[in-house]
Design an enzyme around this catalytic site. Structure first.
Site, PDB file in Angstrom:
ATOM      1  N   TYR A 150       0.761  -1.239   0.000  1.00 45.36           N
ATOM      2  CA  TYR A 150       0.000   0.000   0.000  1.00 45.36           C
ATOM      3  C   TYR A 150       0.797   1.298   0.000  1.00 45.36           C
ATOM      4  CZ  TYR A 150      -3.959  -3.018   0.394  1.00 45.36           C
ATOM      5  OH  TYR A 150      -4.895  -3.974   0.122  1.00 45.36           O
ATOM      6  N   PHE A 440     -10.301  -4.227  10.078  1.00 47.91           N
ATOM      7  CA  PHE A 440     -11.490  -4.196   9.208  1.00 47.91           C
ATOM      8  C   PHE A 440     -11.094  -4.529   7.789  1.00 47.91           C
ATOM      9  CE2 PHE A 440      -9.840   0.149   9.426  1.00 47.91           C
ATOM     10  CZ  PHE A 440      -9.806   0.560   8.105  1.00 47.91           C
TER      11      PHE A 440
HETATM   12  C1  COA Z   1      -3.169  -8.189  -3.278  1.00 46.71           C
HETATM   13  C2  COA Z   1      -4.045  -8.280  -4.529  1.00 46.71           C
HETATM   14  C3  COA Z   1      -5.353  -7.545  -4.257  1.00 46.71           C
HETATM   15  C4  COA Z   1      -3.285  -7.627  -5.675  1.00 46.71           C
HETATM   16  O1  COA Z   1      -4.101  -7.607  -6.827  1.00 46.71           O
HETATM   17  P1  COA Z   1      -3.465  -7.442  -8.305  1.00 46.71           P
HETATM   18  O2  COA Z   1      -4.569  -7.087  -9.211  1.00 46.71           O
HETATM   19  O3  COA Z   1      -2.651  -8.616  -8.611  1.00 46.71           O
HETATM   20  O4  COA Z   1      -2.505  -6.183  -8.082  1.00 46.71           O
HETATM   21  P2  COA Z   1      -1.995  -5.193  -9.244  1.00 46.71           P
HETATM   22  O5  COA Z   1      -1.616  -5.988 -10.433  1.00 46.71           O
HETATM   23  O6  COA Z   1      -2.989  -4.117  -9.451  1.00 46.71           O
HETATM   24  O7  COA Z   1      -0.720  -4.590  -8.558  1.00 46.71           O
HETATM   25  C5  COA Z   1      -0.634  -3.250  -8.141  1.00 46.71           C
HETATM   26  C6  COA Z   1       0.713  -3.021  -7.550  1.00 46.71           C
HETATM   27  O8  COA Z   1       0.807  -3.726  -6.303  1.00 46.71           O
HETATM   28  C7  COA Z   1       1.882  -4.670  -6.353  1.00 46.71           C
HETATM   29  N1  COA Z   1       1.419  -5.862  -5.644  1.00 46.71           N
HETATM   30  C8  COA Z   1       0.301  -6.554  -5.897  1.00 46.71           C
HETATM   31  N2  COA Z   1       0.176  -7.556  -5.018  1.00 46.71           N
HETATM   32  C9  COA Z   1       1.237  -7.493  -4.208  1.00 46.71           C
HETATM   33  C10 COA Z   1       1.665  -8.271  -3.105  1.00 46.71           C
HETATM   34  N3  COA Z   1       0.957  -9.314  -2.681  1.00 46.71           N
HETATM   35  N4  COA Z   1       2.807  -7.906  -2.494  1.00 46.71           N
HETATM   36  C11 COA Z   1       3.518  -6.850  -2.932  1.00 46.71           C
HETATM   37  N5  COA Z   1       3.145  -6.069  -3.964  1.00 46.71           N
HETATM   38  C12 COA Z   1       2.025  -6.398  -4.606  1.00 46.71           C
HETATM   39  C13 COA Z   1       2.143  -4.920  -7.798  1.00 46.71           C
HETATM   40  O9  COA Z   1       3.473  -5.338  -8.012  1.00 46.71           O
HETATM   41  C14 COA Z   1       1.842  -3.567  -8.402  1.00 46.71           C
HETATM   42  O10 COA Z   1       2.908  -2.684  -8.144  1.00 46.71           O
HETATM   43  P3  COA Z   1       3.720  -1.917  -9.300  1.00 46.71           P
HETATM   44  O11 COA Z   1       2.718  -1.498 -10.311  1.00 46.71           O
HETATM   45  O12 COA Z   1       4.324  -0.782  -8.545  1.00 46.71           O
HETATM   46  O13 COA Z   1       4.681  -2.935  -9.779  1.00 46.71           O
HETATM   47  C15 COA Z   1      -4.357  -9.754  -4.907  1.00 46.71           C
HETATM   48  O14 COA Z   1      -3.147 -10.448  -5.122  1.00 46.71           O
HETATM   49  C16 COA Z   1      -5.139 -10.484  -3.843  1.00 46.71           C
HETATM   50  O15 COA Z   1      -6.350 -10.559  -3.926  1.00 46.71           O
HETATM   51  N6  COA Z   1      -4.463 -11.051  -2.817  1.00 46.71           N
HETATM   52  C17 COA Z   1      -5.135 -11.778  -1.765  1.00 46.71           C
HETATM   53  C18 COA Z   1      -6.016 -10.893  -0.911  1.00 46.71           C
HETATM   54  C19 COA Z   1      -5.221  -9.759  -0.278  1.00 46.71           C
HETATM   55  O16 COA Z   1      -4.143  -9.963   0.272  1.00 46.71           O
HETATM   56  N7  COA Z   1      -5.771  -8.528  -0.366  1.00 46.71           N
HETATM   57  C20 COA Z   1      -5.147  -7.380   0.218  1.00 46.71           C
HETATM   58  C21 COA Z   1      -5.866  -7.116   1.483  1.00 46.71           C
HETATM   59  S1  COA Z   1      -4.966  -6.068   2.550  1.00 46.71           S
END
Ligand code: COA
Length: 440
Positions: A150, A440
């Site tokens: 984030y 949350f």
């Molecule tokens: C985390 C999650 C929402 C990311 O979704 P995604 O569509 O793959 O993410 P994006 O492709 O839009 O990535 C956006 C940015 O975040 C980064 N990112 C995404 N997931 C990441 C992770 N798990 N750890 C570190 N960085 C991450 C990407 O590298 C990208 O960064 P960049 O553009 O600077 O290289 C997805 O993997 C997921 O649903 N995970 C399980 C649930 C979860 O953990 N949700 C977060 C709740 S706090």
């Protein structure tokens, strides 16, 4: 804010996702089939087991007044099921001094494993932030499962949590012994009174957030159980000498194979007064047949460690950042909190999303009231401390737990005038460590 849940989807993100063949839209929370599919997609995102119908129905009720969004892929095997989810609502946040700021809470950010790392979460978050800003909210906030995601969106950790483990065989209670009374009560009996006690307790702690009715039902054991949960909660309430409720604890016993319980697990402890705090901890620590009290979700700065005969018997573990803030309106937010030393500060703030950058002047009077506005360059007092930082670092500093001096030594904030970071700390540092007791 009326009609919050229907604020339209951000056009820019909607178009970007549409270019990839995806539909980004709001979930109609009156449409039970759509809500059920959205909830199951969220569960899949967090690898949760399939919920019972009863639990799904309760969760569907809980999001009736939220802004619920999803992303759909018409080419997937089940096009009616979202492949991306996010949910938001308005939530009060305690700021230093005890006032409450209305913030945009974001939760349930998930993208299906089949669609990950192609920028879907990025658009979910960007659109939430832009919508929040358009709605006039000064900040957004979330609690994170992974700390690496984030900061690129301008969020920073601002309030912490820790787990306390107390070896009760090693300690005697040495703290105050208040004159009120304790009563063991069914947790459900606290449903009406608990929110008011919490409202009084939370104003002390920057970082504390509203607890919604569904969270109270969960804390007091009234919700359908999730997989692996138990329904054996006990509650104790503390009434002061006048008979008025001032605090309560909710706990359960963890039984050993020998048949005796040996561990007491505190799931919540809320005290509106220091007497209530002392009485409740004393009660828990002096419980017979118990050798360990285990309390997650606590502050990193709990007085109880100083209320027992052996401080080393109180172990603080799992200390971690819990609440992350994303500032959207710097002057509005800086003007909301109390400060603890007078001063004048020029803040040069960068923001890679271009939402809240600029140069701002904050002046703090002798009573700790702050006034902030965009800085024209003309009206800064000659002795103003000048700091350069990004919006994320300002978020980390805002609740008064993080030190600007530490961030300066880490190379994360720039001091443009002598001792600028130390002067900022004197004004910003909160006497109560920022704490959030839920997620949350
Ligand atoms: C985390 C999650 C929402 C990311 O979704 P995604 O569509 O793959 O993410 P994006 O492709 O839009 O990535 C956006 C940015 O975040 C980064 N990112 C995404 N997931 C990441 C992770 N798990 N750890 C570190 N960085 C991450 C990407 O590298 C990208 O960064 P960049 O553009 O600077 O290289 C997805 O993997 C997921 O649903 N995970 C399980 C649930 C979860 O953990 N949700 C977060 C709740 S706090």
């Amino acid at each position: 804010m009326s009609d919050f849940e229907n604020l339209p989807i951000d056009d820019h993100s909607r178009q970007l996702l549409a270019e990839g063949g995806l539909r980004f839209g709001l979930v109609d929370t009156a449409d039970s089939d759509m809500v059920r599919r959205w909830l199951l997609a969220e569960d899949r995102g967090f690898h949760d087991p399939l919920p019972s119908d009863e639990l799904l129905a309760a969760q569907a009720r809980d999001l009736q007044h939220d802004r619920v969004s999803g992303v759909w892929d018409p080419t997937s095997a089940s096009p009616a099921d979202p492949i991306g989810t996010v949910r938001s609502w308005l939530m009060g946040l305690t700021v230093p001094g005890g006032d409450t700021v209305s913030a945009w809470a974001i939760s349930a950010v998930t993208v299906a494993p089949t669609h990950r790392r192609r920028g879907i979460a990025r658009e979910l978050l960007n659109s939430e932030l832009r919508t929040a800003q358009r709605a006039g909210l000064p900040l957004a906030m979330l609690t994170v499962s992974e700390a690496t995601i984030y900061s690129r969106f301008g969020f920073a950790p601002a309030a912490d949590q820790a787990t306390l483990t107390i070896d009760t065989n090693r300690v005697r209670w040495t703290g105050p012994v208040p004159g009120g009374r304790l009563h063991i009560v069914p947790p459900s009996s606290l449903l009406d009174a608990a929110p008011a006690i919490f409202a009084r307790a939370r104003v002390r702690f920057p970082g504390e957030i509203d607890r919604r009715p569904e969270l109270w039902r969960y804390i007091l054991g009234l919700n359908p159980l999730k997989h692996g949960e138990r329904d054996d909660l006990v509650a104790v309430r503390y009434d002061d000498e006048a008979g008025d409720l001032q605090g309560f604890a909710v706990y359960r016993f963890e039984h050993e194979k020998t048949g005796y319980p040996s561990r007491l697990h505190v799931t919540d402890l809320v005290a509106a007064t220091d007497d209530a705090y002392a009485a409740l901890w004393r009660y828990l620590i002096e419980m017979d047949l118990i050798s360990e009290v285990h309390a997650p979700l606590r502050s990193i700065d709990e007085p109880v460690a100083w209320q027992v005969s052996d401080r080393r018997a109180v172990q603080k573990t799992n200390e971690h950042d819990q609440l992350w803030l994303r500032i959207l309106d710097v002057p509005a937010l800086l003007s909301e909190r109390q400060y603890f030393a007078p001063g004048a500060f020029v803040l040069t703030v960068s923001d890679n999303l271009g939402l809240a950058d600029g140069e701002f002047l904050l002046t703090v009077d002798a009573d700790g009231r702050g006034q902030a506005h965009p800085f024209s360059g003309a009206d800064a007092p000659a002795d103003a401390a000048h700091i350069t930082l990004s919006i994320a670092e300002l978020g980390a500093l805002y609740l008064g737990g993080m030190s600007a001096l530490v961030l300066a030594r880490a190379g994360r904030v720039g001091e443009e005038t002598t001792d600028a970071a130390a002067r900022l700390d004197a004004s910003f540092h909160s006497p109560y460590a920022p704490w959030v007791s839920t997620s949350f």
